[in-house]
Design a protein around this motif. Structure first.
Motif, PDB file in Angstrom:
ATOM      1  N   HIS A  47      -3.803  31.539   2.976  1.00 28.76           N
ATOM      2  CA  HIS A  47      -3.448  30.119   3.031  1.00 28.76           C
ATOM      3  C   HIS A  47      -3.488  29.686   4.496  1.00 28.76           C
ATOM      4  O   HIS A  47      -2.948  30.373   5.362  1.00 28.76           O
ATOM      5  N   THR A 105       3.197  40.558   3.506  1.00 21.66           N
ATOM      6  CA  THR A 105       2.738  39.271   4.019  1.00 21.66           C
ATOM      7  C   THR A 105       2.523  39.325   5.524  1.00 21.66           C
ATOM      8  O   THR A 105       3.401  39.758   6.267  1.00 21.66           O
ATOM      9  N   THR A 135      -5.862  39.272   1.357  1.00 17.35           N
ATOM     10  CA  THR A 135      -6.205  38.413   0.235  1.00 17.35           C
ATOM     11  C   THR A 135      -5.268  37.202   0.196  1.00 17.35           C
ATOM     12  O   THR A 135      -4.312  37.123   0.963  1.00 17.35           O
ATOM     13  N   ASP A 136      -5.556  36.298  -0.721  1.00 13.62           N
ATOM     14  CA  ASP A 136      -4.679  35.151  -0.969  1.00 13.62           C
ATOM     15  C   ASP A 136      -4.315  34.445   0.337  1.00 13.62           C
ATOM     16  O   ASP A 136      -3.140  34.244   0.653  1.00 13.62           O
ATOM     17  N   ALA A 151      -1.168  35.408   4.620  1.00 15.16           N
ATOM     18  CA  ALA A 151      -2.061  36.136   3.725  1.00 15.16           C
ATOM     19  C   ALA A 151      -1.337  37.362   3.188  1.00 15.16           C
ATOM     20  O   ALA A 151      -0.317  37.800   3.720  1.00 15.16           O
ATOM     21  N   THR A 152      -1.895  37.929   2.128  1.00 10.44           N
ATOM     22  CA  THR A 152      -1.298  39.088   1.461  1.00 10.44           C
ATOM     23  C   THR A 152      -2.078  40.363   1.800  1.00 10.44           C
ATOM     24  O   THR A 152      -3.313  40.366   1.808  1.00 10.44           O
ATOM     25  N   HIS A 154     -10.182  37.951   5.212  1.00 11.88           N
ATOM     26  CA  HIS A 154     -10.847  38.569   4.057  1.00 11.88           C
ATOM     27  C   HIS A 154     -11.669  39.782   4.492  1.00 11.88           C
ATOM     28  O   HIS A 154     -11.696  40.802   3.795  1.00 11.88           O
TER      29      HIS A 154
END
Length: 209
Positions: free
Chosen positions: A188, A146, A185-186, A207-208, A180
């Protein structure tokens, strides 16, 4: 004046965090600049014991010290030598906690360690070109890790004029596209409203890897 000297001068103006918060805690994580406000380490969404955590722009080490007390193995990097000295003086007794004086990109490109969590709380992610910083952050992150950071929302007038030209302001949508583009990814992104009228909001993004 060098970058380190600039931030060392800024560090001299900062008021140390109080010893205990409103809950009686001696360590805590604070994503915003307001005391006892906003989410806690739950934003990271993962058990912390044993995780390797890096904070870019670790300041006096207060946020990172809290994660160390929860069992994480923590490294804090700050460009200002005064910050490392203050962090070691206050938190040097804690296990699993180390502080370094270095510029964020230099550290990430010269060290071989990888991390499960990378933090920047009003820190390097706000002040270093994201197209230069995000790729090297991503390269030092373990898969599924993260990246989380916070700063004032784009266009905020709260920052002192002398620092305004140094920051990289982006909206939540712009940060999402940047992350991105650099293989996160993912994503927020949210704006945390301030606790009182006429005080500053905080943008929080995670983000991941």
């Amino acid at each position: 004046m060098s970058l380190a000297e600039t931030w060392d001068r800024f560090a001299r103006e900062r008021t140390p965090r109080r010893a205990v918060n409103a809950r009686g805690q001696s360590t805590w994580l604070n994503w915003t600049q307001h005391p006892d406000h906003g989410p806690d380490e739950g934003v990271l969404g993962t058990p912390l014991p044993g995780l390797k955590v890096l904070e870019l722009g670790s300041g006096n080490g207060d946020n990172l010290a809290h994660l160390a007390t929860l069992g994480a193995n923590c490294t804090g990097v700050d460009v200002a030598p005064r910050r490392e000295a203050a962090a070691r003086e206050r938190w040097g007794h804690l296990p699993g906690l180390d502080f370094r004086t270095n510029e964020a990109i230099d550290y990430l490109t010269t060290e071989s360690a990888t991390f499960d969590v990378v933090l920047s709380i009003f820190g390097a992610v706000w002040f270093v070109d994201p197209d230069a910083l995000l790729p090297v952050v991503r390269a030092r992150m373990n898969e599924g890790g993260t990246l989380a950071f916070s700063h004032l929302p784009a266009g905020s007038q709260e920052l002192k004029p002398g620092k305004a030209g140094m920051r990289h302001d982006h909206t939540p949508d712009e940060w999402t596209k940047l992350l991105h583009r650099h293989d996160f990814t993912d994503v927020h992104a949210e704006v945390i409203e301030p606790p009182a009228v006429h005080s500053a909001a905080t943008m929080l993004i995670w983000a991941t890897a």
